[in-house]
Design an enzyme around this catalytic site. Structure first.
Site, short mmCIF file in Angstrom:
data_model
loop_
_atom_site.label_atom_id
_atom_site.label_comp_id
_atom_site.label_asym_id
_atom_site.label_seq_id
_atom_site.Cartn_x
_atom_site.Cartn_y
_atom_site.Cartn_z
N LYS A 110 66.09 57.73 43.65
CA LYS A 110 65.10 58.54 42.95
C LYS A 110 65.33 60.04 43.10
CE LYS A 110 61.44 55.07 43.01
NZ LYS A 110 60.05 54.74 43.42
N LYS A 191 67.82 47.09 37.02
CA LYS A 191 66.50 46.49 37.07
C LYS A 191 65.66 46.95 35.88
CE LYS A 191 63.32 48.04 39.84
NZ LYS A 191 62.46 48.39 40.99
N LYS A 194 59.99 50.92 34.32
CA LYS A 194 59.13 51.76 33.50
C LYS A 194 59.82 53.08 33.17
CE LYS A 194 55.22 50.16 36.28
NZ LYS A 194 54.14 50.60 37.19
#
Length: 327
Positions: A110, A191, A194
């Site tokens: 991230k 994966k 969102k």
């Protein structure tokens, strides 16, 4: 009866990966004493519009209730409504090593390529540990990508217990047989997320059945035409895993059913299976969303139930670390 705890962030739109990996499992496995949390404190590690955060939190609660979770059986609440989460996170941060947090794969992913990263993004695994340990959870249903965080939670709990005496239960990660890591339909090595650049590979719960079918029919497959699972066939493997998750059938049985059939026939079956699986929840969510006050009422009841457990744990923690009791 083992106590179960799990949480989910109210960020973005709820997608099929969230549903299979968490929400539908919560409802299917719910028992008295299970605790489920909308983790809005985790959501602000990356800046969010306040009104959007409130809307998404309530909408996520509606999806969880639409899955069949019964507030009279399991406890459903919003994380920020129970202040002990933040308090315990600070105490546990003093028993967590920076080297442990540096090794967290999700932080590396991230923060990669970003000029500025919040301290909250770095330390949020400690808050996650507090979420779990606050309720003395025995089991934590998670996706594969969260296993490392549960291992950290156990390490932190063991370190605290070793220093201050037995205080926390050591939790165990539990995972579904199929669908533990639902992959993107367009990039099956990634994966389903969102935050993907395009939603073409992500099945959103609030989209139409037509849109869902269209995405599945356009899903990436692999060379050849054989419907089988394998490392050399990530696209087909992902679709087989999806069909297994929504129907409850074993992958070898599905491989046998589609032996000799074309990818088009297989994808059509996956689309029908996914839409049939989601249809009751989509209808129930639309009904619940028309009464936001009722959703808020149920969340308030859940927060009261959660706080009763959290306060007991924190009273013990405060005593063990030597905080002066309030007169």
């Amino acid at each position: 009866m083992p106590r179960v705890f799990s949480g989910i962030q109210p960020t973005g739109d709820v997608h099929l990966g969230n549903w299979i990996g968490a929400i539908s499992r919560w409802a299917a496995d719910q028992e008295d004493g299970h605790v489920f949390c909308i983790v809005d404190l985790h959501a602000i590690t990356i800046p969010k519009d306040p009104e959007v955060l409130r809307t998404k939190s309530r909408d996520l609660a509606a999806w969880i209730l639409a899955a069949g979770l019964d507030p009279e059986v399991a406890t459903l609440f919003v994380q920020s409504h129970v202040r002990e989460h933040s308090e315990l996170a600070w105490v546990l941060s003093c028993s967590t090593q920076m080297g442990e947090l540096n090794r967290m794969v999700q932080f590396k992913e991230k923060s990669a390529g970003k000029e500025s990263v919040s301290a909250g993004l770095f330390t949020y695994p400690v808050l996650q540990a507090a979420d779990i340990l606050l309720y003395q959870a025995d089991q934590v249903p998670v996706g594969e990508d969260q296993r490392q965080h549960i291992e950290l939670t156990r390490d932190v709990a063991q370190r605290f217990n070793g220093r201050f005496g037995e205080t926390f239960t050591l939790p165990k990660a539990t995972m579904p047989k199929a669908g533990a890591r639902v992959m993107d339909l367009q990039q099956p090595t990634n994966k389903m997320s969102k935050s993907a650049e395009s939603d073409a590979g992500t099945i959103m719960l609030d989209e139409t059945e037509k849109a869902t079918a269209k995405k599945i029919m356009r899903a990436v497959t692999d060379s050849g035409s054989e419907v089988r699972a394998g490392e050399d066939k990530p696209g087909v493997t992902n679709l087989l895993d999806l069909l297994s998750a929504v129907t409850g059938r074993d992958i070898p049985d599905l491989e046998a059913e589609f032996e000799g059939k074309m990818y088009g026939d297989f994808k059509k079956a996956v689309a029908e299976g996914v839409n049939e699986f989601l249809r009751p929840a989509r209808e129930r969510h639309a009904e619940l969303s028309r009464d936001p006050a009722e959703i808020d009422r149920l969340l308030a009841i859940g927060a009261d139930r959660a706080r009763a457990i959290a306060e007991t744990t924190m009273a013990t923690v405060r005593d063990r670390v030597g905080f002066l009791p309030r007169a």
